[in-house]
Scaffold this active site. Structure first.
Site, mmCIF file in Angstrom:
data_model
loop_
_atom_site.group_PDB
_atom_site.id
_atom_site.type_symbol
_atom_site.label_atom_id
_atom_site.label_comp_id
_atom_site.label_asym_id
_atom_site.label_seq_id
_atom_site.Cartn_x
_atom_site.Cartn_y
_atom_site.Cartn_z
ATOM 1 N N GLU A 1 0.802 -1.237 0.000
ATOM 2 C CA GLU A 1 0.000 0.000 0.000
ATOM 3 C C GLU A 1 0.832 1.284 0.000
ATOM 4 O O GLU A 1 0.599 2.185 0.813
ATOM 5 C CB GLU A 1 -0.975 -0.016 1.198
ATOM 6 N N GLU B 1 -5.494 -11.097 -1.665
ATOM 7 C CA GLU B 1 -6.335 -11.006 -0.453
ATOM 8 C C GLU B 1 -7.819 -11.021 -0.827
ATOM 9 O O GLU B 1 -8.624 -10.238 -0.310
ATOM 10 C CB GLU B 1 -6.005 -9.720 0.317
HETATM 11 C C1 XIL Z 1 -6.060 -7.201 8.103
HETATM 12 C C2 XIL Z 1 -6.349 -8.440 8.945
HETATM 13 O O1 XIL Z 1 -7.199 -9.284 8.227
HETATM 14 C C3 XIL Z 1 -6.966 -8.038 10.254
HETATM 15 O O2 XIL Z 1 -7.080 -9.164 11.115
HETATM 16 C C4 XIL Z 1 -6.136 -6.969 10.949
HETATM 17 O O3 XIL Z 1 -6.796 -6.517 12.103
HETATM 18 C C5 XIL Z 1 -5.886 -5.794 10.014
HETATM 19 O O4 XIL Z 1 -5.294 -6.267 8.819
HETATM 20 N N1 XIL Z 1 -4.775 -5.151 3.623
HETATM 21 C C6 XIL Z 1 -3.742 -5.963 4.018
HETATM 22 C C7 XIL Z 1 -3.960 -6.960 5.100
HETATM 23 O O5 XIL Z 1 -2.680 -5.943 3.393
HETATM 24 O O6 XIL Z 1 -2.797 -7.179 5.857
HETATM 25 C C8 XIL Z 1 -5.085 -6.536 6.012
HETATM 26 O O7 XIL Z 1 -5.334 -7.581 6.950
HETATM 27 C C9 XIL Z 1 -6.318 -6.225 5.199
HETATM 28 C C10 XIL Z 1 -6.060 -5.072 4.262
#
Ligand code: XIL
Length: 380
Positions: A179, A285
């Protein structure tokens, strides 16, 4: 090979004969069909890409583990490899939880994604404090700023070197930076950027390349990669970094998306755009929310989500995976940000916007590990 033998393929095949393609569990048998009885997703897509899931260490046992072994051939830590978990204090690494995930991947012959080495979130403050404990971002003296920058880049190098060396023979793909571009298409004004400019991105990739296994691939990961102006901004950034010789192998599309959004056409255009730079694409994701943004109103409990919502979601999943398969030579991994609907970070977000109640249902397995219409849609 071992993995294939372990899976009761016959049972899955028999069931597929009973359930015509496209028919969901409820209408076919009038009772739920367990994820453990149906054909493995990873088998279905083995000619195109690996199929992953994000996991917490507690999910490496019981039903979660069974579903993982049956349907997924790749995993990633949902949280425990992030800087705040793995490196909470300078020089003090905590590998216990991460090691559990690495061990599970090895034992079950799964690929492993490493998430993530550098992010503005879930990163401890100590990285950005100068030798006197003052926040580096507030420094105005040019000489001290230069010193701070050096110190931060040194810390970054040590951080990456220690983690990447430890998992050299285990991790297949690293999210090196996460990001780094914001929604308006500007470089994100994180402490990393405010203190080092874009040097942190270069140092991160160069250090990861130096210590990672020779077959490990390095990714720049982000959300809304399909949405302008962010998409073009990331494209231009990567193009520029590649021209400078920065060792980037691919782009990770987080794909926290919604039923119907983005359009399949925009996703196709995005994958092709980045492939045009010679990059691999990974879907890192994936979750397909039932809601728009913000996620309000949301169903207050999972049981109240109507079947029609699952059907609507299945129709989108159908098109999405048809596209992924069509672009299979440009996509090497598709990872869901969870295993089944009983554990998803989207619930936290739904709750946040709906006074503490709100459930989402982003995956192809429901909250009881039974298959949803989306499962049949992508297996068709
Ligand atoms: C999220 C997790 O799923 C949660 O458990 C945590 O509280 C916050 O992070 N983008 C990403 C991930 O790259 O690491 C994030 O994961 C979701 C958004």
């Amino acid at each position: 090979m071992l993995k294939v033998l372990r899976k009761p393929v016959i049972c899955g095949l028999a069931l597929a004969l009973l359930l015509p393609a496209g028919m969901n569990s409820v209408s076919a048998a009038n009772e739920p069909v367990s994820a453990l009885e149906v054909k493995p997703m990873d088998e279905r897509y083995k000619n195109s890409f690996t199929i992953g899931a994000a996991v917490e260490p507690y999910q490496l046992e019981g039903k979660d583990a069974e579903v993982l072994k049956r349907h997924y051939n790749s995993i990633v830590a949902e949280n425990v490899m992030k800087p705040i978990n793995i490196h909470p204090e300078e020089g003090k690494f905590n590998f216990t939880e991460a090691d559990k995930i690495v061990k599970f991947a090895k034992e079950n012959n799964m690929d492993l994604r490493g998430h993530n080495l550098v992010w503005h979130s879930q990163v401890p403050d100590w990285f950005f404090l100068d030798e006197e404990g003052k926040p580096m971002v507030n420094e105005t003296d040019p000489k001290q700023r230069e010193k701070n920058k050096k110190l931060l880049l040194k810390r970054l190098e040590t951080h990456i070197k220690t983690i990447v060396k430890r998992y050299k023979n285990d991790v297949d793909s690293w999210d090196v930076v996460n990001e780094v571009v914001d929604d308006s298409g500007e470089l994100r004004q994180s402490p990393w950027y405010q203190i080092t400019g874009t040097d942190y991105i270069k140092v991160a990739f160069e250090t990861a390349r130096k210590y990672a296994g020779k077959d490990a691939k390095l990714y720049i990961n982000d959300y809304n990669t399909e949405i302008e102006p962010k998409r073009t901004a990331i494209y231009n950034l990567v193009k520029d970094l590649l021209a400078q010789g920065v060792p980037i192998d691919g782009i990770g599309h987080q794909s926290h998306i919604q039923v119907g959004w983005p359009s399949i056409q925009e996703i196709e255009k995005t994958i092709n755009m980045f492939a045009g730079l010679g990059l691999d694409n990974q879907i890192t994701e994936l979750d397909v929310s039932l809601y728009g943004w913000p996620p309000t109103p949301a169903y207050p409990s999972y049981d109240l989500i109507p079947q029609s919502e699952f059907e609507r979601q299945a129709a989108y999943y159908d098109q999405l995976f048809a596209l992924y398969e069509k672009l299979g030579d440009k996509i090497s991994n598709v990872t869901f940000w969870g295993i089944a609907d009983n554990h998803t970070w989207l619930n936290d977000r739904a709750e946040q916007y709906n006074n503490g109640v709100g459930k989402d249902a982003p995956f192809v397995f429901d909250a009881n590990y039974n298959v949803k219409p989306a499962y049949w849609a992508i297996m068709d």
